[in-house]
Design an enzyme around this catalytic site. Structure first.
Site, mmCIF file in Angstrom:
data_model
loop_
_atom_site.group_PDB
_atom_site.id
_atom_site.type_symbol
_atom_site.label_atom_id
_atom_site.label_comp_id
_atom_site.label_asym_id
_atom_site.label_seq_id
_atom_site.Cartn_x
_atom_site.Cartn_y
_atom_site.Cartn_z
ATOM 1 N N HIS A 144 -1.447 13.377 -29.483
ATOM 2 C CA HIS A 144 -1.737 11.677 -29.240
ATOM 3 C C HIS A 144 -2.225 11.019 -30.210
ATOM 4 C CE1 HIS A 144 -1.546 13.280 -24.120
ATOM 5 N NE2 HIS A 144 -0.486 12.792 -25.034
ATOM 6 N N GLU B 207 9.089 19.489 -24.678
ATOM 7 C CA GLU B 207 8.136 19.418 -23.366
ATOM 8 C C GLU B 207 8.809 20.820 -23.207
ATOM 9 O OE1 GLU B 207 5.403 17.772 -22.754
ATOM 10 O OE2 GLU B 207 5.706 15.647 -23.819
ATOM 11 N N LYS C 196 6.836 23.179 -13.629
ATOM 12 C CA LYS C 196 5.145 21.997 -14.069
ATOM 13 C C LYS C 196 5.100 21.821 -12.254
ATOM 14 C CE LYS C 196 4.390 17.314 -14.492
ATOM 15 N NZ LYS C 196 4.542 16.232 -15.435
ATOM 16 N N ARG D 163 -4.477 21.541 -14.558
ATOM 17 C CA ARG D 163 -3.058 21.321 -15.058
ATOM 18 C C ARG D 163 -3.474 20.523 -16.756
ATOM 19 N NH1 ARG D 163 -0.380 15.619 -11.481
ATOM 20 N NH2 ARG D 163 1.197 15.160 -13.036
ATOM 21 N N ASN E 191 -1.858 20.099 -21.183
ATOM 22 C CA ASN E 191 -1.593 18.885 -22.704
ATOM 23 C C ASN E 191 -1.732 20.173 -24.228
ATOM 24 O OD1 ASN E 191 -2.166 17.070 -21.305
ATOM 25 N ND2 ASN E 191 -4.841 17.305 -20.983
ATOM 26 N N HIS F 149 -1.096 18.849 -27.317
ATOM 27 C CA HIS F 149 -1.169 17.338 -26.523
ATOM 28 C C HIS F 149 -2.333 16.689 -27.553
ATOM 29 C CE1 HIS F 149 2.943 17.798 -24.408
ATOM 30 N NE2 HIS F 149 2.490 16.347 -23.665
ATOM 31 N N LYS G 25 2.002 11.119 -11.495
ATOM 32 C CA LYS G 25 1.520 10.449 -12.542
ATOM 33 C C LYS G 25 2.551 8.744 -12.679
ATOM 34 C CE LYS G 25 -1.429 13.251 -14.987
ATOM 35 N NZ LYS G 25 -2.145 13.782 -16.245
ATOM 36 N N GLU H 22 -5.384 16.497 -11.768
ATOM 37 C CA GLU H 22 -5.877 17.768 -12.670
ATOM 38 C C GLU H 22 -7.349 17.266 -13.485
ATOM 39 O OE1 GLU H 22 -3.618 15.314 -16.169
ATOM 40 O OE2 GLU H 22 -4.968 16.247 -17.826
ATOM 41 N N ARG I 131 0.427 -1.014 0.220
ATOM 42 C CA ARG I 131 0.202 0.126 0.121
ATOM 43 C C ARG I 131 0.784 1.215 -0.266
ATOM 44 N NH1 ARG I 131 -2.780 -3.221 3.102
ATOM 45 N NH2 ARG I 131 -5.169 -4.300 2.633
ATOM 46 N N HIS J 287 6.891 10.930 -28.703
ATOM 47 C CA HIS J 287 6.265 11.485 -28.005
ATOM 48 C C HIS J 287 6.436 13.286 -28.589
ATOM 49 C CE1 HIS J 287 3.394 13.369 -25.319
ATOM 50 N NE2 HIS J 287 4.439 13.602 -24.357
HETATM 51 N N1 LIG Z 1 4.346 9.776 -15.003
HETATM 52 C C1 LIG Z 1 4.229 11.187 -16.313
HETATM 53 O O1 LIG Z 1 3.235 12.288 -15.685
HETATM 54 C C2 LIG Z 1 4.533 10.739 -17.651
HETATM 55 C C3 LIG Z 1 4.232 12.437 -18.649
HETATM 56 C C4 LIG Z 1 4.879 11.818 -19.824
HETATM 57 C C5 LIG Z 1 5.372 10.835 -20.278
HETATM 58 N N2 LIG Z 1 5.508 9.731 -19.670
HETATM 59 C C6 LIG Z 1 5.833 8.254 -19.928
HETATM 60 O O2 LIG Z 1 6.861 8.046 -20.021
HETATM 61 C C7 LIG Z 1 7.289 7.640 -21.699
HETATM 62 C C8 LIG Z 1 8.302 7.711 -22.216
HETATM 63 O O3 LIG Z 1 9.477 7.949 -21.623
HETATM 64 P P1 LIG Z 1 10.964 8.836 -22.483
HETATM 65 O O4 LIG Z 1 10.981 9.591 -22.805
HETATM 66 O O5 LIG Z 1 12.085 9.422 -21.213
HETATM 67 O O6 LIG Z 1 11.063 6.887 -22.547
HETATM 68 P P2 LIG Z 1 11.982 5.660 -22.570
HETATM 69 O O7 LIG Z 1 11.667 5.336 -20.812
HETATM 70 O O8 LIG Z 1 11.460 4.822 -23.261
HETATM 71 O O9 LIG Z 1 13.810 6.150 -22.796
HETATM 72 C C9 LIG Z 1 13.483 6.799 -24.274
HETATM 73 C C10 LIG Z 1 14.903 5.320 -24.535
HETATM 74 O O10 LIG Z 1 16.223 6.313 -24.231
HETATM 75 C C11 LIG Z 1 16.724 4.981 -23.234
HETATM 76 N N3 LIG Z 1 17.653 5.392 -22.315
HETATM 77 C C12 LIG Z 1 17.377 6.438 -20.596
HETATM 78 N N4 LIG Z 1 17.928 6.988 -20.629
HETATM 79 C C13 LIG Z 1 19.190 7.140 -21.234
HETATM 80 C C14 LIG Z 1 20.363 7.657 -20.866
HETATM 81 N N5 LIG Z 1 20.518 8.472 -20.235
HETATM 82 N N6 LIG Z 1 21.004 7.224 -22.533
HETATM 83 C C15 LIG Z 1 21.274 6.441 -22.978
HETATM 84 N N7 LIG Z 1 19.742 5.717 -23.571
HETATM 85 C C16 LIG Z 1 18.973 6.374 -22.034
HETATM 86 C C17 LIG Z 1 16.320 3.940 -22.936
HETATM 87 O O11 LIG Z 1 16.263 3.348 -22.490
HETATM 88 C C18 LIG Z 1 15.158 3.884 -23.692
HETATM 89 O O12 LIG Z 1 15.213 3.193 -24.741
HETATM 90 C C19 LIG Z 1 5.792 7.349 -21.771
HETATM 91 O O13 LIG Z 1 5.482 5.286 -21.034
HETATM 92 C C20 LIG Z 1 5.083 8.392 -21.454
HETATM 93 O O14 LIG Z 1 3.232 7.548 -21.251
HETATM 94 C C21 LIG Z 1 4.904 9.881 -18.405
HETATM 95 ZN ZN LIG Z 2 4.214 15.086 -23.342
#
Ligand SMILES: NC(=O)c1ccc[n+]([C@@H]2O[C@H](COP(=O)([O-])OP(=O)(O)OC[C@H]3O[C@@H](n4cnc5c(N)ncnc54)[C@H](O)[C@@H]3O)[C@@H](O)[C@H]2O)c1
Ligand SMILES: [Zn+2]
Length: 361
Positions: free
Chosen positions: A255, A188, A230, A244, A248, A251, A146, A240, A124, A268
């Protein structure tokens, strides 16, 4: 360790600090201790990131007396699933993790979202610390609480709001990030300038080249500003319900573009960049902003090396469909974020068809 900046996220008893700096990974153990964490720590990461940064994180934590368990999950969005979550629980249970044991995420947004959801739900809720390693994770996904996983029917359908105890951002980790990922994350950052901060936007217009060349001083400054923006938005509206949604910006169309191309074609941020350019054009068309504002937005996105146009072959109809399944307000309209000037926004209710029509013109 060089200068460290601290951004506080003020959420009452769930408040925490984001630490940003060059080389601060080596201080991870001290930072965890400073927020009251002790004992067992699971470092959730993937093989790509582990190869680069697990050893230094392991050493930094172990030298401060933590008992470290690395937990590897496969690399990729396709593994942001309940099945992966389950493998994390298996490890935590077999290693006898307790409620005060800590989960640390070391990776991009995928690792952060899954590890965060594991921390939110194991017994939990156990303490959680984010060490984001992509630009997107450093300025966006690690801040705001999130967490979650995807379902075969849609992205991020299962999850929880769960705030970390701390976020540790070492900008030097970005030096190993593929250029395409870095540029996508910059979308972003540009978004924050557009929606909240004319000074950040101006700084990007002036220094984007140095930023993309990973000038660490500017990077630290810009990442800290982005996190602060942020954080201020989240403080007003953690879950949100209202404000918040300003995050978007770009987006709605972004999206829809990702969905219309089966999440294969765009990162993205690349889709969001096009979405922001189109949102600026729609704001101009509808008389919300002047041509100069629209022009500056489109120019900055292009300067980053990001596209501003919907590619040929993606039909307006498929985008309208994509927008229809995205978040809607009760009246069936979309709460579209409009930029009224650099640093200023308003919400405007539009149907998916109205947005689609505006895209087609
Ligand atoms: N929680 C939130 O508020 C929120 C907001 C935006 C996006 N997201 C989520 O985030 C995800 C996308 O995240 P992302 O863009 O970081 O992608 P990701 O986590 O897939 O990372 C992208 C690639 O880079 C590699 N990588 C990471 N750090 C590295 C480094 N320092 N050097 C070399 N390679 C590295 C990873 O292994 C991966 O292959 C999605 O699932 C999305 O839904 C969440
Ligand atoms: Zn985004």
């Amino acid at each position: 360790m060089d200068l460290m900046q601290t951004v506080k996220v003020d959420l009452g008893e769930r408040s925490y600090n984001i630490f940003i700096g060059e080389g601060i990974l080596s201080a991870a153990g001290d930072l965890l201790k400073a927020v009251g964490i002790s004992g067992k720590v699971a470092v959730v990461t993937n093989p790509t990131v582990a190869q680069l940064y697990l050893d230094p994180v392991h050493d930094a934590l172990q030298s401060c007396g933590f008992e470290v368990t690395p937990v590897l999950i496969p690399d990729g969005e396709e593994y942001k699933t309940l099945a992966t979550l389950s493998t994390i629980f298996d490890r935590l249970i077999s290693e006898r993790f307790e409620r005060k044991s800590c989960v640390v995420s070391l990776g991009g947004g995928v690792v952060g979202d899954v590890a965060g959801f594991a921390a939110a739900t194991y017994l939990r809720g156990t303490p959680f610390v984010q060490i984001p390693t992509t630009l997107l994770a450093q300025v966006d996904s690690s801040v705001g609480g999130k967490t979650g996983v995807n379902h075969s029917r849609g992205k991020n359908l299962i999850g929880a709001f769960y705030q970390p105890r701390a976020v540790i951002i070492d900008v030097t980790l970005l030096s190993s990030l593929p250029r395409r990922e870095l540029v996508a994350g910059m979308a972003e950052v540009i978004k924050y300038g557009i929606i909240e901060d004319p000074a950040l936007f101006g700084q990007l217009e002036e220094k984007l080249d140095r930023l993309l060349a990973l000038d660490r001083r500017i990077l630290t400054e810009v990442v800290a500003t982005s996190c602060a923006i942020k954080a201020r938005v989240i403080e007003k509206d953690e879950r949100e319900d209202d404000h918040r949604a300003v995050l978007n910006f770009g987006h709605t169309v972004g999206h829809a573009l990702e969905a219309a191309t089966n999440y294969q074609r765009f990162l993205h941020g690349e889709a969001v960049a096009i979405g922001m350019a189109k949102a600026a054009a729609i704001a101009y068309q509808q008389g919300f902003c002047d041509t100069m504002t629209m022009g500056r937005i489109i120019k900055l996105i292009k300067m980053a090396g990001l596209s501003t146009e919907i590619p040929e072959g993606v039909s307006t109809q498929s985008l309208i469909q994509g927008m229809e399944v995205d978040k809607k307000s009760a009246d069936g309209k979309i709460k579209f974020v409009i930029c009224t000037g650099i640093g200023h926004t308003c919400f405007h209710s539009l149907t998916a068809e109205q947005i689609g029509d505006a895209l087609g013109t």
